[in-house]
Design a protein around this motif. Structure first.
Motif, PDB file in Angstrom:
ATOM      1  N   LEU A 110       0.472   4.095  -0.467  1.00 21.61           N
ATOM      2  CA  LEU A 110      -0.773   3.335  -0.406  1.00 21.61           C
ATOM      3  C   LEU A 110      -0.670   2.111   0.508  1.00 21.61           C
ATOM      4  O   LEU A 110      -1.509   1.903   1.383  1.00 21.61           O
ATOM      5  CB  LEU A 110      -1.197   2.905  -1.814  1.00 21.61           C
ATOM      6  N   ILE A 111       0.343   1.291   0.292  1.00 20.81           N
ATOM      7  CA  ILE A 111       0.469   0.088   1.120  1.00 20.81           C
ATOM      8  C   ILE A 111       0.798   0.446   2.571  1.00 20.81           C
ATOM      9  O   ILE A 111       0.155  -0.078   3.492  1.00 20.81           O
ATOM     10  CB  ILE A 111       1.486  -0.894   0.522  1.00 20.81           C
ATOM     11  N   PRO A 112       1.761   1.351   2.826  1.00 17.15           N
ATOM     12  CA  PRO A 112       1.984   1.758   4.223  1.00 17.15           C
ATOM     13  C   PRO A 112       0.732   2.360   4.858  1.00 17.15           C
ATOM     14  O   PRO A 112       0.432   2.105   6.031  1.00 17.15           O
ATOM     15  CB  PRO A 112       3.109   2.787   4.113  1.00 17.15           C
ATOM     16  N   GLY A 113      -0.011   3.146   4.101  1.00 11.66           N
ATOM     17  CA  GLY A 113      -1.222   3.754   4.633  1.00 11.66           C
ATOM     18  C   GLY A 113      -2.289   2.729   4.957  1.00 11.66           C
ATOM     19  O   GLY A 113      -2.989   2.837   5.967  1.00 11.66           O
ATOM     20  N   LEU A 114      -2.418   1.734   4.106  1.00 10.30           N
ATOM     21  CA  LEU A 114      -3.371   0.658   4.368  1.00 10.30           C
ATOM     22  C   LEU A 114      -3.011  -0.082   5.649  1.00 10.30           C
ATOM     23  O   LEU A 114      -3.854  -0.300   6.522  1.00 10.30           O
ATOM     24  CB  LEU A 114      -3.386  -0.318   3.182  1.00 10.30           C
ATOM     25  N   ASN A 115      -1.750  -0.451   5.762  1.00 14.17           N
ATOM     26  CA  ASN A 115      -1.310  -1.253   6.905  1.00 14.17           C
ATOM     27  C   ASN A 115      -1.255  -0.463   8.215  1.00 14.17           C
ATOM     28  O   ASN A 115      -1.210  -1.064   9.288  1.00 14.17           O
ATOM     29  CB  ASN A 115       0.038  -1.902   6.602  1.00 14.17           C
ATOM     30  N   SER A 116      -1.281   0.857   8.116  1.00 10.33           N
ATOM     31  CA  SER A 116      -1.299   1.685   9.331  1.00 10.33           C
ATOM     32  C   SER A 116      -2.696   2.243   9.615  1.00 10.33           C
ATOM     33  O   SER A 116      -2.833   3.212  10.355  1.00 10.33           O
ATOM     34  CB  SER A 116      -0.285   2.830   9.216  1.00 10.33           C
ATOM     35  N   PHE A 119      -6.775   3.939   5.862  1.00 12.01           N
ATOM     36  CA  PHE A 119      -7.962   3.647   5.074  1.00 12.01           C
ATOM     37  C   PHE A 119      -8.180   2.144   5.094  1.00 12.01           C
ATOM     38  O   PHE A 119      -7.351   1.395   5.618  1.00 12.01           O
ATOM     39  CB  PHE A 119      -7.854   4.197   3.647  1.00 12.01           C
ATOM     40  N   ASP A 120      -9.299   1.706   4.524  1.00 16.53           N
ATOM     41  CA  ASP A 120      -9.700   0.307   4.657  1.00 16.53           C
ATOM     42  C   ASP A 120      -9.248  -0.582   3.509  1.00 16.53           C
ATOM     43  O   ASP A 120      -9.093  -1.799   3.693  1.00 16.53           O
ATOM     44  CB  ASP A 120     -11.228   0.222   4.764  1.00 16.53           C
ATOM     45  N   VAL A 121      -9.091  -0.022   2.326  1.00 14.73           N
ATOM     46  CA  VAL A 121      -8.757  -0.799   1.136  1.00 14.73           C
ATOM     47  C   VAL A 121      -8.062   0.107   0.131  1.00 14.73           C
ATOM     48  O   VAL A 121      -8.320   1.317   0.104  1.00 14.73           O
ATOM     49  CB  VAL A 121     -10.032  -1.427   0.522  1.00 14.73           C
ATOM     50  N   VAL A 122      -7.158  -0.442  -0.641  1.00 13.06           N
ATOM     51  CA  VAL A 122      -6.519   0.304  -1.730  1.00 13.06           C
ATOM     52  C   VAL A 122      -7.349   0.118  -2.986  1.00 13.06           C
ATOM     53  O   VAL A 122      -7.569  -1.000  -3.447  1.00 13.06           O
ATOM     54  CB  VAL A 122      -5.073  -0.177  -1.975  1.00 13.06           C
ATOM     55  N   ALA A 123      -7.825   1.230  -3.544  1.00 14.88           N
ATOM     56  CA  ALA A 123      -8.630   1.210  -4.762  1.00 14.88           C
ATOM     57  C   ALA A 123      -7.961   2.102  -5.796  1.00 14.88           C
ATOM     58  O   ALA A 123      -8.444   3.196  -6.107  1.00 14.88           O
ATOM     59  CB  ALA A 123     -10.054   1.687  -4.465  1.00 14.88           C
ATOM     60  N   ALA A 124      -6.830   1.650  -6.308  1.00 18.35           N
ATOM     61  CA  ALA A 124      -6.013   2.487  -7.188  1.00 18.35           C
ATOM     62  C   ALA A 124      -5.514   1.742  -8.415  1.00 18.35           C
ATOM     63  O   ALA A 124      -4.560   2.174  -9.055  1.00 18.35           O
ATOM     64  CB  ALA A 124      -4.822   3.047  -6.397  1.00 18.35           C
ATOM     65  N   GLY A 125      -6.141   0.613  -8.747  1.00 21.34           N
ATOM     66  CA  GLY A 125      -5.695  -0.147  -9.906  1.00 21.34           C
ATOM     67  C   GLY A 125      -4.299  -0.698  -9.748  1.00 21.34           C
ATOM     68  O   GLY A 125      -3.581  -0.873 -10.727  1.00 21.34           O
ATOM     69  N   MET A 126      -3.905  -1.003  -8.523  1.00 23.44           N
ATOM     70  CA  MET A 126      -2.526  -1.408  -8.233  1.00 23.44           C
ATOM     71  C   MET A 126      -2.178  -2.750  -8.878  1.00 23.44           C
ATOM     72  O   MET A 126      -2.937  -3.710  -8.788  1.00 23.44           O
ATOM     73  CB  MET A 126      -2.320  -1.485  -6.723  1.00 23.44           C
ATOM     74  N   TYR A 127      -1.013  -2.812  -9.529  1.00 20.93           N
ATOM     75  CA  TYR A 127      -0.557  -4.066 -10.099  1.00 20.93           C
ATOM     76  C   TYR A 127      -0.250  -5.072  -8.987  1.00 20.93           C
ATOM     77  O   TYR A 127       0.307  -4.712  -7.937  1.00 20.93           O
ATOM     78  CB  TYR A 127       0.723  -3.864 -10.910  1.00 20.93           C
ATOM     79  N   VAL A 128      -0.585  -6.308  -9.222  1.00 19.85           N
ATOM     80  CA  VAL A 128      -0.274  -7.394  -8.298  1.00 19.85           C
ATOM     81  C   VAL A 128       1.120  -7.907  -8.621  1.00 19.85           C
ATOM     82  O   VAL A 128       1.371  -8.406  -9.721  1.00 19.85           O
ATOM     83  CB  VAL A 128      -1.289  -8.542  -8.434  1.00 19.85           C
ATOM     84  N   THR A 129       2.047  -7.774  -7.674  1.00 24.28           N
ATOM     85  CA  THR A 129       3.424  -8.228  -7.865  1.00 24.28           C
ATOM     86  C   THR A 129       3.830  -9.098  -6.677  1.00 24.28           C
ATOM     87  O   THR A 129       3.290  -8.945  -5.574  1.00 24.28           O
ATOM     88  CB  THR A 129       4.405  -7.047  -7.967  1.00 24.28           C
ATOM     89  N   PRO A 130       4.794 -10.000  -6.872  1.00 23.50           N
ATOM     90  CA  PRO A 130       5.244 -10.835  -5.754  1.00 23.50           C
ATOM     91  C   PRO A 130       5.698 -10.017  -4.555  1.00 23.50           C
ATOM     92  O   PRO A 130       5.415 -10.376  -3.411  1.00 23.50           O
ATOM     93  CB  PRO A 130       6.396 -11.638  -6.374  1.00 23.50           C
ATOM     94  N   GLU A 131       6.387  -8.913  -4.794  1.00 22.27           N
ATOM     95  CA  GLU A 131       6.859  -8.063  -3.693  1.00 22.27           C
ATOM     96  C   GLU A 131       5.683  -7.537  -2.878  1.00 22.27           C
ATOM     97  O   GLU A 131       5.679  -7.590  -1.642  1.00 22.27           O
ATOM     98  CB  GLU A 131       7.672  -6.890  -4.242  1.00 22.27           C
TER      99      GLU A 131
END
Length: 304
Positions: A110-116, A119-131
Motif C-alpha cells: 500500500l505505501i509503496p504503491g501510493l508513493n509510486s 493510486f491517490d490515497v490509501v483507504a484501508a484502515g491503516m494504523y498510524v505508526t511512527p515508522e
C-alpha cells in the motif's frame, strides 16, 4: 485491515500483508486497477500539492485497498465497500470528487504503491505508526481500536491479555503482518512459536479445531467473526502493552508526503462528520461502535 494493521501492518494493523478476505473479488478487480493506472494523478511539485484540484477536475479518486473485512474490500457482488471506502465516498463527494475507484493490492504494497503513483490515497484502515509517518502523511484517525482474543466457549484458559498467554503457555495464533505479533513478543512470547494464519476466519477455524488456544486480532474483527460460531467467543477488548504502557491504535487514510492540502481538506470534513455523529453512522454497519470513535490525532500517534 484492518489490520497495523490497525497492525504494525507493515507488520493495522510490522511488515508483511494484512488480513485477507474475499481474495477472489480483489483479484477480479486487479485488472481494473491496473488498467486505470494511467488516470492516477501524478506527483505534485508545488508546496502543499495540487492533487485536490486535479482530482476535482478528473472527478475520480483512486483508493488503495487491501481486501480486508471490515476495513476495505470487494463484496460478493463485486462492489467496493468497507469502513474506509464508504467514508471516502462521503468525504470526497464533499470535496467535489464524485467517484471512487478501487486499486486492490497486498497490504505491504500500500505505501509503496501510493508513493509510486499507483493510486491517490490509501483507504484501508491503516494504523498510524511512527515508522509509517516517515513514509506518508496521515489524516487524523477515523477510528481507534483495542485488541481482543478469539477463544473457545467459556474461555477455559482464562486468557485476557498477552501476559496471560505467556504465563499459561497457551498456543497462540494471529494474522499475517498483524501488530499483534509484536504485542505478543513484547509480552514474552517466542515469535517462532506463533502460528501465523491468513486472517481472522482462519484464526477462528484454528481455535474451533483446537489447533491453538487463542487467536489475537482487533476487537471489531474478532467480535464479528465469532457471531455465528457455536464453539468460540471473543474476549472483552483490552489495551496491549507497548513500551511498558497501555496502547490504543488508530486507523486513518494515508496520503503522499507532498499532498498536505488534500490531507488538510480531508481532515476538515472528517472533523465535521465526527462532530455531527455521522461518522459513527457510516462505520456502524461494519461493526464499529461508539467505543471505537476517537479524538486521537495523527500527530499524537506519529510520536508513538
Amino acid at each position: 485491515m484492518a489490520p497495523p494493521n490497525r497492525y504494525v501492518r507493515q507488520s493495522p494493523r510490522s511488515t508483511g500483508t494484512s488480513r485477507r478476505s474475499l481474495l477472489a473479488g480483489v483479484a477480479a478487480l486487479g485488472a481494473l486497477g491496473a488498467a486505470g493506472c494511467s488516470r492516477v494523478a501524478k506527483a505534485s511539485v508545488e508546496p502543499g500539492g495540487d492533487l485536490l484540484e486535479r482530482l476535482r477536475a478528473q472527478g475520480v479518486v483512486r483508493l488503495g485497498i487491501a481486501g480486508e473485512i471490515p476495513f476495505g474490500y470487494i463484496d460478493k457482488d463485486g462492489r467496493l465497500t468497507g469502513e474506509a471506502p464508504e467514508l471516502a465516498r462521503v468525504i470526497f463527494k464533499r470535496l467535489g470528487i464524485d467517484e471512487v475507484q478501487p486499486v486492490p493490492t497486498e497490504f505491504g504494497s500500500l505505501i509503496p504503491g501510493l508513493n509510486s503513483q499507483q493510486f491517490d490515497v490509501v483507504a484501508a484502515g491503516m494504523y498510524v505508526t511512527p515508522e509509517r509517518c516517515g513514509q506518508v502523511i496521515f489524516a487524523d484517525p477515523d477510528y481507534q481500536m483495542l485488541d481482543s482474543f478469539i477463544v473457545r466457549k467459556g474461555n477455559p484458559k482464562n486468557l485476557h491479555s498477552y501476559r496471560d498467554v505467556v504465563e499459561k503457555k497457551a498456543k497462540f495464533a494471529t494474522g499475517t503482518g498483524y501488530a499483534e505479533i509484536q504485542y505478543a513478543v513484547e509480552a514474552g512470547y517466542k515469535e517462532s512459536d506463533i502460528l501465523i494464519v491468513p486472517d481472522q476466519v482462519a484464526g477462528l477455524n484454528a481455535v474451533e479445531a483446537g489447533r491453538v488456544d487463542v487467536f489475537a486480532g482487533t476487537a471489531v474483527t474478532t467480535r464479528e467473526v465469532v457471531k455465528k460460531s457455536a464453539k468460540a467467543e471473543a474476549t472483552k477488548p483490552f489495551k496491549p502493552i507497548v513500551g511498558g504502557e497501555p496502547h490504543v491504535d488508530g486507523g486513518a487514510f494515508a496520503f503522499r508526503q507532498t499532498e498536505t492540502k488534500l490531507r488538510d481538506a480531508f481532515n476538515v470534513e472528517l472533523r465535521k462528520l465526527k462532530k455531527s455523529g455521522e461518522l459513527l453512522r457510516i462505520l456502524k454497519p461494519f461493526g464499529f461502535t461508539e467505543a471505537e470513535m476517537t479524538d486521537l490525532t495523527a500527530k499524537e500517534l506519529c510520536r508513538g
